[in-house]
Scaffold this motif. Structure first.
Motif, PDB file in Angstrom:
ATOM      1  N   LEU A  68       0.837  -1.192   0.000  1.00 27.48           N
ATOM      2  CA  LEU A  68       0.000   0.000   0.000  1.00 27.48           C
ATOM      3  C   LEU A  68       0.878   1.250   0.000  1.00 27.48           C
ATOM      4  O   LEU A  68       0.635   2.187  -0.773  1.00 27.48           O
ATOM      5  N   LEU A  69       1.894   1.260   0.835  1.00 24.65           N
ATOM      6  CA  LEU A  69       2.804   2.401   0.907  1.00 24.65           C
ATOM      7  C   LEU A  69       3.499   2.627  -0.436  1.00 24.65           C
ATOM      8  O   LEU A  69       3.644   3.760  -0.884  1.00 24.65           O
ATOM      9  N   ARG A  70       3.906   1.545  -1.092  1.00 29.63           N
ATOM     10  CA  ARG A  70       4.549   1.682  -2.408  1.00 29.63           C
ATOM     11  C   ARG A  70       3.573   2.282  -3.423  1.00 29.63           C
ATOM     12  O   ARG A  70       3.944   3.141  -4.216  1.00 29.63           O
ATOM     13  N   ARG A  71       2.331   1.844  -3.390  1.00 29.74           N
ATOM     14  CA  ARG A  71       1.342   2.402  -4.316  1.00 29.74           C
ATOM     15  C   ARG A  71       1.154   3.895  -4.074  1.00 29.74           C
ATOM     16  O   ARG A  71       1.053   4.682  -5.013  1.00 29.74           O
ATOM     17  N   ILE A  72       1.095   4.286  -2.808  1.00 28.63           N
ATOM     18  CA  ILE A  72       0.925   5.703  -2.471  1.00 28.63           C
ATOM     19  C   ILE A  72       2.137   6.502  -2.959  1.00 28.63           C
ATOM     20  O   ILE A  72       1.997   7.570  -3.544  1.00 28.63           O
ATOM     21  N   ALA A  73       3.332   5.968  -2.725  1.00 32.74           N
ATOM     22  CA  ALA A  73       4.556   6.650  -3.167  1.00 32.74           C
ATOM     23  C   ALA A  73       4.603   6.797  -4.682  1.00 32.74           C
ATOM     24  O   ALA A  73       5.160   7.759  -5.202  1.00 32.74           O
ATOM     25  N   ASN A  74       3.980   5.858  -5.379  1.00 31.49           N
ATOM     26  CA  ASN A  74       3.989   5.891  -6.841  1.00 31.49           C
ATOM     27  C   ASN A  74       2.786   6.626  -7.429  1.00 31.49           C
ATOM     28  O   ASN A  74       2.527   6.540  -8.623  1.00 31.49           O
ATOM     29  N   LEU A  82      -2.450   9.616   4.483  1.00 33.20           N
ATOM     30  CA  LEU A  82      -1.815   9.108   5.701  1.00 33.20           C
ATOM     31  C   LEU A  82      -1.312  10.276   6.544  1.00 33.20           C
ATOM     32  O   LEU A  82      -0.861  11.290   6.005  1.00 33.20           O
ATOM     33  N   THR A  83      -1.387  10.112   7.840  1.00 32.77           N
ATOM     34  CA  THR A  83      -0.880  11.136   8.748  1.00 32.77           C
ATOM     35  C   THR A  83       0.297  10.640   9.586  1.00 32.77           C
ATOM     36  O   THR A  83       1.109  11.445  10.023  1.00 32.77           O
ATOM     37  N   HIS A  84       0.366   9.328   9.822  1.00 37.12           N
ATOM     38  CA  HIS A  84       1.419   8.766  10.665  1.00 37.12           C
ATOM     39  C   HIS A  84       1.822   7.393  10.138  1.00 37.12           C
ATOM     40  O   HIS A  84       0.980   6.646   9.635  1.00 37.12           O
ATOM     41  N   ILE A  85       3.107   7.076  10.285  1.00 37.08           N
ATOM     42  CA  ILE A  85       3.609   5.735   9.969  1.00 37.08           C
ATOM     43  C   ILE A  85       4.424   5.250  11.161  1.00 37.08           C
ATOM     44  O   ILE A  85       5.295   5.973  11.656  1.00 37.08           O
ATOM     45  N   GLU A 127      10.830   5.011   1.049  1.00 34.35           N
ATOM     46  CA  GLU A 127      10.974   5.740   2.313  1.00 34.35           C
ATOM     47  C   GLU A 127      11.181   7.240   2.122  1.00 34.35           C
ATOM     48  O   GLU A 127      10.436   8.060   2.663  1.00 34.35           O
ATOM     49  N   GLN A 128      12.188   7.630   1.340  1.00 36.53           N
ATOM     50  CA  GLN A 128      12.487   9.048   1.163  1.00 36.53           C
ATOM     51  C   GLN A 128      11.365   9.777   0.434  1.00 36.53           C
ATOM     52  O   GLN A 128      11.028  10.910   0.772  1.00 36.53           O
ATOM     53  N   LYS A 129      10.786   9.137  -0.552  1.00 36.21           N
ATOM     54  CA  LYS A 129       9.706   9.756  -1.324  1.00 36.21           C
ATOM     55  C   LYS A 129       8.507  10.067  -0.422  1.00 36.21           C
ATOM     56  O   LYS A 129       7.933  11.148  -0.484  1.00 36.21           O
ATOM     57  N   GLN A 133       7.458  13.827   0.045  1.00 36.87           N
ATOM     58  CA  GLN A 133       6.193  14.241  -0.572  1.00 36.87           C
ATOM     59  C   GLN A 133       5.108  14.529   0.448  1.00 36.87           C
ATOM     60  O   GLN A 133       4.313  15.438   0.268  1.00 36.87           O
ATOM     61  N   TYR A 134       5.061  13.724   1.496  1.00 38.39           N
ATOM     62  CA  TYR A 134       3.945  13.819   2.430  1.00 38.39           C
ATOM     63  C   TYR A 134       4.340  14.365   3.797  1.00 38.39           C
ATOM     64  O   TYR A 134       3.478  14.628   4.628  1.00 38.39           O
ATOM     65  N   GLY A 135       5.640  14.519   4.040  1.00 40.50           N
ATOM     66  CA  GLY A 135       6.103  15.050   5.312  1.00 40.50           C
ATOM     67  C   GLY A 135       5.766  14.177   6.502  1.00 40.50           C
ATOM     68  O   GLY A 135       5.591  14.669   7.612  1.00 40.50           O
TER      69      GLY A 135
END
Length: 160
Positions: A68-74, A82-85, A127-129, A133-135
């Protein structure tokens, strides 16, 4: 509030998500394992669809959260971002012990370790993206400590 909880199998993700949900007044927890029987690609599509229909406050936990995180990054967008990881970490020997205690079938120790490394590859690739991108700050949690005293960065619930 949209929280994503990452970690290896048997690292303590589910336990931490339940602790966090309780600490935040009982917000909904989505366990991604329930989607896996669909197959990884279809599971991620179904999870995204459900999240876009779900309430704004949710905790998503499970190994599918990496995809899911990879899809969001892409570029895949969530209606509510998302607000927190949180990254739940436990030593390999603790994970292997828990894995054996739960009598998980289908994966040998070698396959489990290989699977964990593939999750690392996914995370390192985005990770960096995600941070830029989302802070979103990633908070690392010790999955071996049952009361999560190191989770002082647990977000406070806001009325929505």
């Amino acid at each position: 509030m949209r929280i994503l909880i990452l970690g290896y199998p048997c690292s303590g993700k589910t336990t931490f998500s339940e602790y966090l949900a309780d600490a935040l007044g009982g917000i909904n927890v989505v366990h991604t394992d329930k989607y896996i029987p669909i197959g990884y690609s279809g599971a991620c599509d179904a999870l995204l669809s459900d999240l876009n229909r779900n309430t704004p406050s949710v905790i998503v936990e499970g190994v599918l959260a990496y995809r899911l995180l990879r899809r969001i990054a892409n570029g895949t967008e969530l209606k509510t971002p998302l607000t927190h990881i949180f990254m739940v970490q436990s030593p390999d020997d603790v994970i292997l012990k828990r894995y054996k205690e739960r009598e998980r079938l289908g994966k040998t120790e070698k396959k489990l370790i290989s699977f964990c490394r593939s999750l690392d590859t996914i995370y390192k690739g985005v990770e960096q993206k995600i941070k830029q991108q989302y802070g979103i700050k990633v908070v690392y949690i010790d999955g071996t400590y049952p009361l999560y005293k190191n989770a002082m960065d647990v977000p406070q619930k806001h009325n929505e």
